[in-house]
Design a protein around this motif. Structure first.
Motif, PDB file in Angstrom:
ATOM      1  N   VAL A 312      15.692   1.853  16.463  1.00 56.07           N
ATOM      2  CA  VAL A 312      16.571   0.848  16.528  1.00 56.07           C
ATOM      3  C   VAL A 312      15.933  -0.307  17.168  1.00 56.07           C
ATOM      4  N   ARG A 313      15.684  -1.596  16.529  1.00 55.45           N
ATOM      5  CA  ARG A 313      14.851  -2.660  17.411  1.00 55.45           C
ATOM      6  C   ARG A 313      16.267  -3.378  18.037  1.00 55.45           C
ATOM      7  N   VAL A 314      16.088  -3.557  19.151  1.00 58.78           N
ATOM      8  CA  VAL A 314      17.266  -4.448  19.914  1.00 58.78           C
ATOM      9  C   VAL A 314      16.453  -6.011  20.445  1.00 58.78           C
ATOM     10  N   ARG A 315      17.287  -6.982  20.815  1.00 54.97           N
ATOM     11  CA  ARG A 315      16.724  -8.185  20.891  1.00 54.97           C
ATOM     12  C   ARG A 315      16.048  -8.062  22.280  1.00 54.97           C
ATOM     13  N   ASP A 316      16.667  -7.455  23.194  1.00 61.76           N
ATOM     14  CA  ASP A 316      16.101  -7.280  24.768  1.00 61.76           C
ATOM     15  C   ASP A 316      16.687  -6.198  25.176  1.00 61.76           C
ATOM     16  N   LEU A 317      16.366  -5.842  26.470  1.00 59.62           N
ATOM     17  CA  LEU A 317      16.800  -4.640  27.241  1.00 59.62           C
ATOM     18  C   LEU A 317      18.347  -4.630  27.569  1.00 59.62           C
ATOM     19  N   ASP A 318      18.770  -6.078  27.727  1.00 63.73           N
ATOM     20  CA  ASP A 318      20.255  -6.342  28.063  1.00 63.73           C
ATOM     21  C   ASP A 318      21.037  -6.000  26.947  1.00 63.73           C
ATOM     22  N   GLU A 319      20.611  -6.113  25.694  1.00 63.80           N
ATOM     23  CA  GLU A 319      21.240  -5.675  24.461  1.00 63.80           C
ATOM     24  C   GLU A 319      21.195  -4.194  24.291  1.00 63.80           C
ATOM     25  N   ALA A 320      20.176  -3.643  24.836  1.00 65.18           N
ATOM     26  CA  ALA A 320      20.026  -2.048  24.815  1.00 65.18           C
ATOM     27  C   ALA A 320      21.072  -1.519  25.544  1.00 65.18           C
ATOM     28  N   VAL A 321      21.332  -2.127  26.662  1.00 65.28           N
ATOM     29  CA  VAL A 321      22.395  -1.727  27.609  1.00 65.28           C
ATOM     30  C   VAL A 321      23.912  -1.705  26.629  1.00 65.28           C
ATOM     31  N   ARG A 322      24.198  -2.705  26.083  1.00 65.85           N
ATOM     32  CA  ARG A 322      25.471  -2.895  25.474  1.00 65.85           C
ATOM     33  C   ARG A 322      25.446  -1.897  24.266  1.00 65.85           C
ATOM     34  N   LEU A 343      19.862   0.497  35.379  1.00 66.48           N
ATOM     35  CA  LEU A 343      21.080   1.114  35.610  1.00 66.48           C
ATOM     36  C   LEU A 343      22.285   0.147  36.064  1.00 66.48           C
ATOM     37  N   GLU A 344      21.786  -0.756  36.955  1.00 70.19           N
ATOM     38  CA  GLU A 344      22.468  -1.835  37.485  1.00 70.19           C
ATOM     39  C   GLU A 344      22.928  -2.845  36.684  1.00 70.19           C
ATOM     40  N   ALA A 345      22.310  -2.978  35.534  1.00 69.28           N
ATOM     41  CA  ALA A 345      22.596  -4.089  34.373  1.00 69.28           C
ATOM     42  C   ALA A 345      23.872  -3.890  33.672  1.00 69.28           C
ATOM     43  N   GLY A 346      24.700  -2.694  34.093  1.00 72.67           N
ATOM     44  CA  GLY A 346      26.014  -2.484  33.489  1.00 72.67           C
ATOM     45  C   GLY A 346      25.908  -1.273  32.715  1.00 72.67           C
ATOM     46  N   LEU A 347      25.132  -0.502  32.804  1.00 71.82           N
ATOM     47  CA  LEU A 347      25.294   0.926  32.142  1.00 71.82           C
ATOM     48  C   LEU A 347      26.419   1.796  32.776  1.00 71.82           C
ATOM     49  N   ARG A 348      27.351   2.323  31.802  1.00 68.61           N
ATOM     50  CA  ARG A 348      28.679   2.736  32.134  1.00 68.61           C
ATOM     51  C   ARG A 348      28.881   4.182  31.593  1.00 68.61           C
ATOM     52  N   HIS A 349      28.243   4.280  30.329  1.00 67.16           N
ATOM     53  CA  HIS A 349      28.902   5.406  29.670  1.00 67.16           C
ATOM     54  C   HIS A 349      27.647   6.385  29.386  1.00 67.16           C
ATOM     55  N   ALA A 350      27.529   7.350  30.025  1.00 66.72           N
ATOM     56  CA  ALA A 350      26.432   8.419  29.435  1.00 66.72           C
ATOM     57  C   ALA A 350      26.712   9.777  30.388  1.00 66.72           C
ATOM     58  N   GLY A 351      26.444  10.875  29.718  1.00 67.24           N
ATOM     59  CA  GLY A 351      26.730  12.129  30.520  1.00 67.24           C
ATOM     60  C   GLY A 351      25.665  12.304  31.327  1.00 67.24           C
ATOM     61  N   ALA A 352      24.409  12.099  31.446  1.00 64.61           N
ATOM     62  CA  ALA A 352      23.314  12.316  32.089  1.00 64.61           C
ATOM     63  C   ALA A 352      22.421  11.153  32.266  1.00 64.61           C
ATOM     64  N   ILE A 353      21.712  10.573  32.990  1.00 64.12           N
ATOM     65  CA  ILE A 353      20.713   9.292  33.023  1.00 64.12           C
ATOM     66  C   ILE A 353      19.711   9.773  33.483  1.00 64.12           C
ATOM     67  N   PHE A 354      18.432   9.768  32.705  1.00 63.62           N
ATOM     68  CA  PHE A 354      16.942  10.255  33.012  1.00 63.62           C
ATOM     69  C   PHE A 354      16.299   8.805  33.390  1.00 63.62           C
ATOM     70  N   MET A 355      15.868   8.718  34.716  1.00 63.01           N
ATOM     71  CA  MET A 355      15.277   7.548  35.242  1.00 63.01           C
ATOM     72  C   MET A 355      13.828   7.406  35.229  1.00 63.01           C
ATOM     73  N   GLY A 356      13.289   6.548  34.562  1.00 64.58           N
ATOM     74  CA  GLY A 356      11.950   6.195  34.472  1.00 64.58           C
ATOM     75  C   GLY A 356      10.912   6.889  33.699  1.00 64.58           C
TER      76      GLY A 356
END
Length: 433
Positions: A312-322, A343-356
């Motif tokens: 999926v191509r998104v416009r930017d990472l902010d849209e990726a968060v949405r 993560l602090e840009a508004g990510l709210r819904h995920a079972g587990a988040i893998f950082m980096g």
């Protein structure tokens, strides 16, 4: 290369197409439910006799009595001694990490005292008994044993009963060794809906439990749904999922392997990559083409990606968060330069988040420490990973002082009379008279 759908958030039908991709039918059709209902009723009414009948029918196993279905504790210890040293070391290391993480999750008692002497609080107690379903036969999931059993034991559950099918008597040493390490109390070689029924209702040989956890096939999932209310359950899990957000700077081979890691589970698994970099999506597609033939489960991966995968191509990472919040994935990888900012840009819904970039989802499946039993099929919008709290329950504590009883009684009386419940009102009033 494996067929995989391409989506672009710039297109007018993007959200409609995304919802179509995410759609997954529920755990069972009417035919499956009818079979499961028959098994549940038979085990509830006939006990051991029905368990033996279905074990012979589905697992080609003919013990003389249901008691013979229990695996002796010394067989668990023998399996632990028998497995290769590297496997034992890996199991023990993973178990230690899972246990240390789980110990941070324990809920505690608390009490507060109000100025008039009224005491309010919370009492936390473990469940008395838990049943753990583990797939068996050709499948071997020792990691599932650790992930389900260890939080229950950290919570203080005194009786943990494991059921695992043993088709034609086949039992996996790794699964038995994991049970020994995790502190499972009793193990029975039964599976399918009949195992769920035995745990829910109890039989002459198999104890009833208060909650049933663990993964299983469509019949197991349907049975868990049907017995909910008689017992608690962890969740009705759908197919495995991974969503990767990448800025285009991670090695495309790594991302291809990450997508494969969930696609290889089964044909209904879902693997999705979001990136604003169209060229990177092309490079990942090429990596997938090159790496696929190395995979022993290539056909399963190919089918999964063709049916439910997407680049999926998104416009930017902010849209990726949405988009990520809409998908609410089981596993979410943030393969970006600054995952904390994302993560602090508004990510709210995920079972587990893998950082980096260096954190693969596969690490979480086995040994990072957090639980790999996670909400699927968009249920991360309202539910959480399995944890110690799933094996504890809370009781409210209320103790009124004479002054508190009088003051609260007046308030309760007004509300009770407003509801037309005079006995409630008199009960509250009397202690203040």
């Amino acid at each position: 290369m494996p067929e995989i759908q391409r989506l672009d958030s710039r297109h007018g039908d993007f959200w409609k197409d995304l919802d179509q991709l995410l759609r997954w039918e529920s755990v069972a059709d009417h035919g499956v439910r009818a079979i499961v209902d028959e098994i549940l009723v038979a085990v509830r009414d006939e006990g051991d006799a029905a368990v033996l009948r279905y074990t012979e029918r589905f697992d080609r196993l003919r013990p003389g009595t249901a008691a013979e279905l229990e695996v002796p504790a010394d067989r668990l210890r023998a399996a632990l001694e028998r497995i290769p040293a590297a496997q034992r070391e890996a199991l023990e290391l993973a178990a230690g990490r899972i246990r240390r993480y789980a110990e941070h999750q324990r809920m505690e008692d608390w009490q507060i005292e109000e100025p008039d002497g009224t005491v309010l609080g919370q009492r936390v107690t473990p469940l008395d008994s838990v049943g753990l379903y583990v797939p068996g036969g050709k499948a071997a999931y020792p990691s599932s044993v650790l992930m389900n059993a260890i939080p229950a034991k950290v919570a203080g559950v005194p009786l943990l009963v494991m059921v695992v099918p043993a088709p034609a008597g086949e039992l996996n040493d790794l699964v038995l060794a994991a049970a020994a390490i995790a502190g499972v109390d009793r193990v029975f070689t039964i599976g399918g809906a009949q195992a769920v029924a035995a745990l829910a209702y109890g039989t002459e040989s198999i104890p009833a439990v208060d909650k049933i956890v663990g993964p299983g096939n469509i019949f197991v999932a349907a049975a868990k749904r049907e017995v909910f209310g008689t017992v608690g359950i962890d969740m009705i899990a759908g197919p495995s999922e991974i969503l990767v957000i990448c800025d285009g700077e991670t090695d495309p081979d790594w991302i291809a392997a990450d997508l494969f890691s969930q696609a290889e589970h089964d044909e209904q698994a879902q693997s999705i990559l979001l990136s604003p970099d169209a060229g990177f999506l092309d490079r990942v597609a090429q990596s997938m083409h090159q790496l696929l033939e190395e995979m022993p489960r290539a056909e399963i991966i190919r089918t999964s990606l063709a049916h439910r995968g997407a680049l999926v191509r998104v416009r930017d990472l902010d849209e990726a968060v949405r988009v990520a919040n809409h998908i609410a994935p089981e596993h979410l990888e943030l393969s970006v330069a600054d995952p904390q900012a994302l993560l602090e840009a508004g990510l709210r819904h995920a079972g587990a988040i893998f950082m980096g970039r260096y954190t693969s989802e596969a690490i979480g499946d086995y040994c990072a420490g957090p639980n790999h039993v996670l909400p699927t099929s968009r249920t991360a919008r309202f539910s959480s990973p399995l944890g110690v709290y799933d094996f504890q329950k809370r009781s409210s504590i209320i103790q009124c002082s004479p002054e508190g009883a009088a003051a609260l009684g007046r308030t309760a009386s007004v509300l009770a009379r407003g509801e037309g419940l005079v006995a409630h009102a008199r009960s509250a009033e009397m202690r203040g008279e």
